[in-house]
Design a protein around this motif. Structure first.
Motif, mmCIF file in Angstrom:
data_model
loop_
_atom_site.group_PDB
_atom_site.id
_atom_site.type_symbol
_atom_site.label_atom_id
_atom_site.label_comp_id
_atom_site.label_asym_id
_atom_site.label_seq_id
_atom_site.Cartn_x
_atom_site.Cartn_y
_atom_site.Cartn_z
ATOM 1 N N MET A 1 44.380 46.517 47.597
ATOM 2 C CA MET A 1 45.589 45.414 47.266
ATOM 3 C C MET A 1 45.759 44.628 48.423
ATOM 4 O O MET A 1 45.870 45.144 49.686
ATOM 5 C CB MET A 1 46.906 46.207 46.939
ATOM 6 C CG MET A 1 47.995 45.221 46.491
ATOM 7 S SD MET A 1 47.683 44.489 44.816
ATOM 8 C CE MET A 1 47.497 46.019 43.877
ATOM 9 N N SER B 1 51.217 43.263 48.915
ATOM 10 C CA SER B 1 52.434 43.918 48.095
ATOM 11 C C SER B 1 53.830 43.650 48.482
ATOM 12 O O SER B 1 54.249 44.021 49.516
ATOM 13 C CB SER B 1 51.990 45.560 47.968
ATOM 14 O OG SER B 1 53.138 46.128 46.950
ATOM 15 N N ALA C 1 52.384 41.401 43.491
ATOM 16 C CA ALA C 1 51.247 42.069 44.026
ATOM 17 C C ALA C 1 50.276 41.148 44.001
ATOM 18 O O ALA C 1 50.198 40.338 42.806
ATOM 19 C CB ALA C 1 50.833 43.359 43.637
ATOM 20 N N VAL C 2 49.228 40.849 44.938
ATOM 21 C CA VAL C 2 48.193 39.988 44.691
ATOM 22 C C VAL C 2 46.877 40.871 45.215
ATOM 23 O O VAL C 2 47.128 41.445 46.312
ATOM 24 C CB VAL C 2 48.469 38.833 45.960
ATOM 25 C CG1 VAL C 2 47.117 37.900 46.128
ATOM 26 C CG2 VAL C 2 49.503 38.049 45.670
ATOM 27 N N GLU C 3 46.045 40.924 44.268
ATOM 28 C CA GLU C 3 44.846 41.687 44.636
ATOM 29 C C GLU C 3 43.739 41.179 45.324
ATOM 30 O O GLU C 3 42.927 42.033 46.305
ATOM 31 C CB GLU C 3 44.215 42.191 43.179
ATOM 32 C CG GLU C 3 45.323 42.965 42.147
ATOM 33 C CD GLU C 3 44.442 43.429 41.213
ATOM 34 O OE1 GLU C 3 43.127 43.280 40.902
ATOM 35 O OE2 GLU C 3 45.226 44.185 40.302
ATOM 36 N N ARG C 4 43.395 39.969 45.455
ATOM 37 C CA ARG C 4 42.801 39.271 46.107
ATOM 38 C C ARG C 4 43.051 37.715 46.571
ATOM 39 O O ARG C 4 43.983 37.342 46.054
ATOM 40 C CB ARG C 4 41.241 39.104 45.263
ATOM 41 C CG ARG C 4 41.587 38.157 44.066
ATOM 42 C CD ARG C 4 40.339 38.108 43.034
ATOM 43 N NE ARG C 4 39.957 39.610 42.603
ATOM 44 C CZ ARG C 4 40.469 40.114 41.556
ATOM 45 N NH1 ARG C 4 41.439 39.169 40.695
ATOM 46 N NH2 ARG C 4 39.914 41.263 41.276
ATOM 47 N N ASP D 1 47.249 43.758 53.677
ATOM 48 C CA ASP D 1 46.134 44.496 54.167
ATOM 49 C C ASP D 1 46.477 45.773 54.786
ATOM 50 O O ASP D 1 45.844 46.447 55.684
ATOM 51 C CB ASP D 1 45.331 43.542 55.135
ATOM 52 C CG ASP D 1 43.945 44.018 55.158
ATOM 53 O OD1 ASP D 1 43.415 44.668 54.299
ATOM 54 O OD2 ASP D 1 43.285 43.628 56.241
ATOM 55 N N THR E 1 44.352 33.003 51.492
ATOM 56 C CA THR E 1 45.294 33.135 50.496
ATOM 57 C C THR E 1 46.371 31.781 51.021
ATOM 58 O O THR E 1 46.627 31.674 52.176
ATOM 59 C CB THR E 1 46.189 34.350 50.671
ATOM 60 O OG1 THR E 1 45.162 35.425 50.034
ATOM 61 C CG2 THR E 1 47.377 34.065 49.767
#
Length: 277
Positions: free
Chosen positions: A1, A4, A24-27, A62, A198
């Motif tokens: 992840m 988060s 949440a942001v996965e990538r 991260d 991002t």
């Protein structure tokens, strides 16, 4: 992840500016946050960058809770999480390249900064970034001599000098005309796609969010009330986000050149009253 956000909250006195924000942001992605004035958009970005302390919650990037960082670790995170503002925040009397080089201030001594003593490699990199953004020829000019759109691209270049993991843009096109707004948003989208960074941008307008973002988050009264794809951002969903009645018109929120050329004054007045920051 990758990111988060867990119950992030900010309270000012009796006012809950951000209320248990969670997503949440996965990538790496380009994310737009929309909502009317006072929805909590800017406060959230300021907490993420640590310009404002959160009242509660965790924001894990991260594997590290950035809301718990202090001292040198907090400053290092602020370098990795660059901010771009609506009003550019440049030094007007300094030349463009010096403004861009200020993105490296965390890596140089105070004395070197005071006398603009930057390494030649940094100067070359700054000019390369300006060239990438189409304004290398403006490098020797004072920042105050540039148009608003050019100044915002200088601000983006300054952010890129930090080599950040995340770029936060707080209403980056709110003070720009449609043509410059498109140039700036094109640049942010290209940075996300080419660099894998991002980008999280607070935006007023639905057409901009749909056109440029992979994901849209809607905030209302401090709470996240929408989290989905641009295709899921229907007119009905927008009414919920903005707390609007049946008179809500999407054309009132448009920044597209075509819409502005054909739009009605009444729609513009409606948008200004509804969403103006």
């Amino acid at each position: 992840m990758l990111l988060s956000v867990e119950g992030v909250t900010k309270i000012f006195g009796r006012n809950v500016a951000v209320d248990k924000a969670t997503f949440a942001v996965e990538r790496p992605a380009m994310i737009g946050i929309i909502g009317r004035s006072g929805a909590g958009k800017s406060t959230f970005l300021r907490m993420m960058n640590r310009m404002t302390d959160a009242s509660a919650g965790r924001l894990v990037f991260d594997g590290r809770d950035v809301l718990a960082l202090k001292g040198a670790e907090k400053r290092a995170w602020q370098s990795q999480c660059a901010m771009i503002f609506q009003q550019f925040n440049l030094v007007p009397r300094l030349d463009v390249v010096s403004n861009v080089l200020h993105g490296t201030l965390n890596r140089h001594s105070t004395l070197a900064t005071l006398f603009n003593l930057f390494p030649r490699s940094d100067v070359h990199r700054a000019i390369d970034i300006l060239d990438r953004l189409g304004i290398a020829e403006q490098a020797p000019k004072r920042a105050e001599a540039l148009s608003g759109g050019q100044q915002q691209r200088v601000a983006i270049a300054r952010a890129l000098m930090q080599d950040p993991h995340v770029i936060l843009a707080d209403e980056p096109i709110a003070s720009l005309d449609p043509m410059n707004a498109q140039i700036v948003m094109d640049a942010l989208r290209r940075i996300h796609e080419e660099d894998g960074r991002t980008v999280i941008a607070n935006l007023h307008t639905l057409d901009t969010a749909r056109r440029y973002c992979d994901r849209v988050i809607g905030m209302r009264d401090g709470r996240i009330v929408f989290d989905g794809t641009p295709e899921q951002l229907t007119t009905g969903a927008a009414r919920d986000i903005y707390g609007a009645d049946a008179g809500f018109s999407e054309s009132a929120t448009s920044t597209s050149i075509e819409a502005l050329e054909t739009g009605a004054d009444a729609d513009a007045a409606y948008a200004s009253a509804l969403m103006g920051d």
